[in-house]
Scaffold this motif. Structure first.
Motif, PDB file in Angstrom:
ATOM      1  N   THR A  43     -10.126   0.165  -8.825  1.00 46.84           N
ATOM      2  CA  THR A  43     -11.333   0.535  -8.691  1.00 46.84           C
ATOM      3  C   THR A  43     -12.420  -0.283  -8.609  1.00 46.84           C
ATOM      4  O   THR A  43     -12.087  -1.450  -9.033  1.00 46.84           O
ATOM      5  CB  THR A  43     -11.594   1.500 -10.202  1.00 46.84           C
ATOM      6  OG1 THR A  43     -10.624   2.384 -10.327  1.00 46.84           O
ATOM      7  CG2 THR A  43     -12.947   1.760 -10.038  1.00 46.84           C
ATOM      8  N   GLY A  44     -13.294  -0.046  -7.684  1.00 44.80           N
ATOM      9  CA  GLY A  44     -14.308  -1.190  -7.430  1.00 44.80           C
ATOM     10  C   GLY A  44     -15.516  -0.738  -6.510  1.00 44.80           C
ATOM     11  O   GLY A  44     -15.663   0.577  -6.213  1.00 44.80           O
ATOM     12  N   ARG A  45     -16.287  -1.653  -5.976  1.00 42.84           N
ATOM     13  CA  ARG A  45     -17.450  -1.328  -4.909  1.00 42.84           C
ATOM     14  C   ARG A  45     -17.126  -1.735  -3.646  1.00 42.84           C
ATOM     15  O   ARG A  45     -16.464  -2.720  -3.436  1.00 42.84           O
ATOM     16  CB  ARG A  45     -18.693  -1.921  -5.487  1.00 42.84           C
ATOM     17  CG  ARG A  45     -19.279  -1.358  -6.738  1.00 42.84           C
ATOM     18  CD  ARG A  45     -20.635  -1.628  -6.671  1.00 42.84           C
ATOM     19  NE  ARG A  45     -21.229  -0.896  -8.023  1.00 42.84           N
ATOM     20  CZ  ARG A  45     -21.639   0.547  -8.280  1.00 42.84           C
ATOM     21  NH1 ARG A  45     -21.415   1.109  -7.210  1.00 42.84           N
ATOM     22  NH2 ARG A  45     -21.943   0.797  -9.378  1.00 42.84           N
ATOM     23  N   GLU A  58     -13.610  -3.724  -9.998  1.00 42.38           N
ATOM     24  CA  GLU A  58     -14.533  -3.709 -11.217  1.00 42.38           C
ATOM     25  C   GLU A  58     -13.823  -4.428 -12.273  1.00 42.38           C
ATOM     26  O   GLU A  58     -12.617  -4.446 -12.843  1.00 42.38           O
ATOM     27  CB  GLU A  58     -14.452  -2.241 -11.741  1.00 42.38           C
ATOM     28  CG  GLU A  58     -15.443  -2.084 -12.796  1.00 42.38           C
ATOM     29  CD  GLU A  58     -15.448  -0.468 -12.943  1.00 42.38           C
ATOM     30  OE1 GLU A  58     -16.721   0.095 -12.936  1.00 42.38           O
ATOM     31  OE2 GLU A  58     -14.494   0.197 -13.241  1.00 42.38           O
ATOM     32  N   LYS A  78     -20.930   2.159  -2.728  1.00 46.87           N
ATOM     33  CA  LYS A  78     -20.273   2.821  -3.726  1.00 46.87           C
ATOM     34  C   LYS A  78     -19.164   2.638  -4.694  1.00 46.87           C
ATOM     35  O   LYS A  78     -18.522   1.612  -4.111  1.00 46.87           O
ATOM     36  CB  LYS A  78     -20.233   4.386  -3.121  1.00 46.87           C
ATOM     37  CG  LYS A  78     -21.115   4.659  -2.472  1.00 46.87           C
ATOM     38  CD  LYS A  78     -21.007   6.328  -1.892  1.00 46.87           C
ATOM     39  CE  LYS A  78     -22.081   6.557  -1.303  1.00 46.87           C
ATOM     40  NZ  LYS A  78     -21.857   7.939  -0.431  1.00 46.87           N
ATOM     41  N   LYS A  79     -19.292   3.016  -5.719  1.00 46.90           N
ATOM     42  CA  LYS A  79     -18.031   2.853  -6.826  1.00 46.90           C
ATOM     43  C   LYS A  79     -16.881   3.803  -6.289  1.00 46.90           C
ATOM     44  O   LYS A  79     -17.149   5.068  -6.083  1.00 46.90           O
ATOM     45  CB  LYS A  79     -18.073   2.758  -8.078  1.00 46.90           C
ATOM     46  CG  LYS A  79     -17.143   2.562  -9.285  1.00 46.90           C
ATOM     47  CD  LYS A  79     -17.547   2.721 -10.268  1.00 46.90           C
ATOM     48  CE  LYS A  79     -16.740   2.431 -11.486  1.00 46.90           C
ATOM     49  NZ  LYS A  79     -17.035   2.695 -13.000  1.00 46.90           N
ATOM     50  N   ARG A  81     -12.273   4.620  -5.951  1.00 43.82           N
ATOM     51  CA  ARG A  81     -10.831   4.287  -6.511  1.00 43.82           C
ATOM     52  C   ARG A  81     -10.057   4.367  -5.307  1.00 43.82           C
ATOM     53  O   ARG A  81     -10.015   5.295  -4.455  1.00 43.82           O
ATOM     54  CB  ARG A  81     -10.405   5.415  -7.441  1.00 43.82           C
ATOM     55  CG  ARG A  81      -9.064   4.791  -7.985  1.00 43.82           C
ATOM     56  CD  ARG A  81      -8.520   6.070  -9.089  1.00 43.82           C
ATOM     57  NE  ARG A  81      -9.011   5.369 -10.230  1.00 43.82           N
ATOM     58  CZ  ARG A  81     -10.249   6.451 -10.745  1.00 43.82           C
ATOM     59  NH1 ARG A  81     -10.174   7.627 -10.341  1.00 43.82           N
ATOM     60  NH2 ARG A  81     -10.788   6.021 -12.025  1.00 43.82           N
TER      61      ARG A  81
END
Length: 101
Positions: A43-45, A58, A78-79, A81
């Motif tokens: 998960t991150g940007r 993240e 955007k964030k 997964r």
């Protein structure tokens, strides 16, 4: 601000291409016990530099270059997964991508 992202993405690209010994990423295995590419969910940007996309994980300093992911430009900034196979400690081939609120 755009210039800051370009510089950051450039650094991420250099890290993605650096040998493991230089960046201290030995704890991430790219292959499972059978020798296949390891699958990982992160998960991150999404950050873009020219035609390259990166995922800044993240809660971590890790960054991954997204291999063959130009179709995911809609997720830039955007964030998300992402699930995919690690080609190297810093390159992931995306299988699935989901926006996270």
């Amino acid at each position: 601000m755009h210039r800051d992202y370009v510089g950051l993405a450039s650094i991420f690209l250099r890290l993605a291409m650096a040998p493991d010994a230089l960046v201290g990423s030995r704890e991430i295995k790219c292959e499972d016990n059978a020798g296949r590419n390891a699958f990982k969910s992160i998960t991150g940007r999404i950050v873009r530099s020219d035609d390259l996309l990166f995922l800044a994980e993240e809660g971590s300093i890790r960054t991954y270059m997204l291999a063959g992911a130009t179709q995911f430009r809609a997720y830039e900034g955007k964030k998300v997964r992402i699930s995919g196979a690690l080609e190297s400690p810093h390159v992931i081939v995306v299988r699935t991508i989901d926006a996270v609120d």
